[in-house]
Design a protein around this motif. Structure first.
Motif, short mmCIF file in Angstrom:
data_model
loop_
_atom_site.label_atom_id
_atom_site.label_comp_id
_atom_site.label_asym_id
_atom_site.label_seq_id
_atom_site.Cartn_x
_atom_site.Cartn_y
_atom_site.Cartn_z
N VAL A 155 56.76 36.31 41.81
CA VAL A 155 55.33 36.15 42.09
C VAL A 155 54.57 37.45 41.73
CG1 VAL A 155 53.63 35.60 43.90
CG2 VAL A 155 55.85 34.51 43.93
N GLY A 156 55.20 38.59 42.02
CA GLY A 156 54.56 39.87 41.72
C GLY A 156 54.24 40.01 40.24
N THR A 157 55.16 39.55 39.40
CA THR A 157 54.96 39.61 37.95
C THR A 157 53.77 38.75 37.55
OG1 THR A 157 57.33 39.88 37.70
CG2 THR A 157 56.13 39.26 35.72
N ILE A 158 53.70 37.57 38.14
CA ILE A 158 52.60 36.64 37.82
C ILE A 158 51.26 37.25 38.25
CG2 ILE A 158 51.64 34.33 38.33
CD1 ILE A 158 54.17 34.39 36.44
N LYS A 159 51.25 37.84 39.47
CA LYS A 159 50.02 38.46 39.95
C LYS A 159 49.57 39.55 38.98
CE LYS A 159 50.45 37.78 44.91
NZ LYS A 159 50.78 38.38 46.19
N ALA A 160 50.51 40.38 38.57
CA ALA A 160 50.18 41.48 37.65
C ALA A 160 49.69 40.94 36.32
CB ALA A 160 51.43 42.35 37.45
N ARG A 161 50.35 39.89 35.84
CA ARG A 161 49.95 39.32 34.54
C ARG A 161 48.57 38.69 34.61
NH1 ARG A 161 55.34 36.69 31.72
NH2 ARG A 161 56.49 38.64 31.60
N LEU A 162 48.28 38.04 35.73
CA LEU A 162 46.96 37.42 35.89
C LEU A 162 45.87 38.48 35.91
CD1 LEU A 162 47.69 34.62 38.52
CD2 LEU A 162 46.90 34.28 36.17
N SER A 163 46.13 39.54 36.66
CA SER A 163 45.16 40.61 36.77
C SER A 163 44.92 41.27 35.41
CB SER A 163 45.69 41.63 37.79
OG SER A 163 44.96 42.80 37.70
N ARG A 164 46.01 41.54 34.71
CA ARG A 164 45.93 42.17 33.39
C ARG A 164 45.24 41.22 32.39
NH1 ARG A 164 45.26 46.42 30.70
NH2 ARG A 164 46.36 46.61 28.74
#
Lengths: 182, 132
Positions: A155-164
């Motif tokens: 989930v952390g990766t997805i959050k980071a990718r969405l933000s980026r």
């Protein structure tokens, strides 16, 4: 008839139930795949391939997640594979595609405003690993947890990718708008 | 810069009208392709007496005929390859009973498809060379 009942009937080979399922998801899938791969005809082919896989793998579906999540997982995997393939070959520009799509019998709404056009172009320029989670979240409305499961990432990766992805999209839009005003 | 809403701002595309029919057609094609190996198996199964016969033939050839042929060949080769005469003990001395003879070398120069007569001495008192 609810989705669980539909998929149970699909498992038994009921084509009518499968057609109902297709009618419910086809436009969302084609739209998602179109924005993921940037080619309408390929998007339709991939959406059809998604449904073919849904039909033959219906017995693999477990009702631990909504049916939509499962269908979009298959579509996302196909979109990812397509993005990998496309990275290696020359791509046709989205404007050319939009021009081709203007013909009769194609179900395409051309971007009405400059912002829409710029947004579509900016989205196309994003790498697939940013574009696909962004489309799943902001267009299809899946939760971050669902997207994490779909793409098999934490989930952390997805959050980071969405933000980026949002940050990059904003930058590209600002650049495009500046170019228009100059 | 004002916030953008992807869902509202992005143009939406729809699936063509023939979408469902095309998917069902693809499914039928794929199903037929999946059934093909099964059909082949069923056809093979119809000819099972023939198959069983062929299998038995292979087994018989593999376990009986071929090994016996190999054994025969090996036995012949063993006789010819041995240079030592077979000896039988008579009193205090050994008597040569059978002396193995290998004609392969002698016949090597003779062209094929010709009848070769080998004349050997049968009288023990009269020793002569082998003629052919």
């Amino acid at each position: 008839m609810d989705e669980q009942e539909l998929i149970e009937r699909v498992k038994k080979g009921d084509e009518m139930a499968f057609t109902v399922l297709m009618k419910a998801y086809k436009d969302r899938l084609v739209n998602f795949l179109y924005h993921s791969v940037g080619d309408y005809e390929r998007a339709v082919e991939l959406a059809q391939e998604t449904f073919v896989r849904v039909y033959f793998r219906a017995h693999q579906y477990r009702p631990i997640a909504p049916l939509g999540t499962w269908i979009f997982t298959i579509a996302s995997n196909l979109a990812k594979s397509e993005a990998k393939k496309r990275r290696k070959i020359n791509m046709v520009s989205l404007e050319e595609v939009a021009g081709e799509l203007g013909g009769e019998g194609v179900y395409y709404d051309p971007p009405s405003s400059g912002l829409s056009r710029n947004l579509e172009q900016a989205l196309k320029e994003l790498p697939a690993y940013y574009r696909i989670p962004l489309l799943l979240k902001d267009v299809e409305g899946f939760s971050q947890e669902e997207i994490a499961k779909m793409l098999n990432r934490p989930v952390g990766t997805i959050k980071a990718r969405l933000s980026r992805a949002r940050h990059l999209l904003r930058q590209k839009l600002e650049k495009a708008l500046k170019g228009e005003t100059e | 810069m004002k916030e953008f809403n992807l869902k509202d701002q992005l143009p939406r595309v729809k699936a063509p009208e023939s979408f469902e029919e095309e998917v069902l057609q693809k499914i039928r094609v794929k199903r037929a392709a999946k059934k093909r190996p099964l059909l082949i198996l069923i056809r093979i199964f119809r000819f099972r007496p023939l198959l069983v016969g062929a299998l038995l033939g292979i087994l018989v050839a593999g376990f009986i005929v071929i090994p016996s042929m190999i054994k025969e060949k090996q036995a012949t080769r063993a006789i010819f390859s041995s240079n030592l005469p077979q000896l039988v003990k008579v009193g205090s001395s050994y008597l040569s009973l059978i002396e193995s003879v290998d004609f392969n070398k002698d016949l090597a120069d003779i062209p094929t498809k010709r009848v070769v007569y080998i004349l050997e001495a049968v009288n023990e008192n009269f020793i002569s060379d082998v003629k052919y």
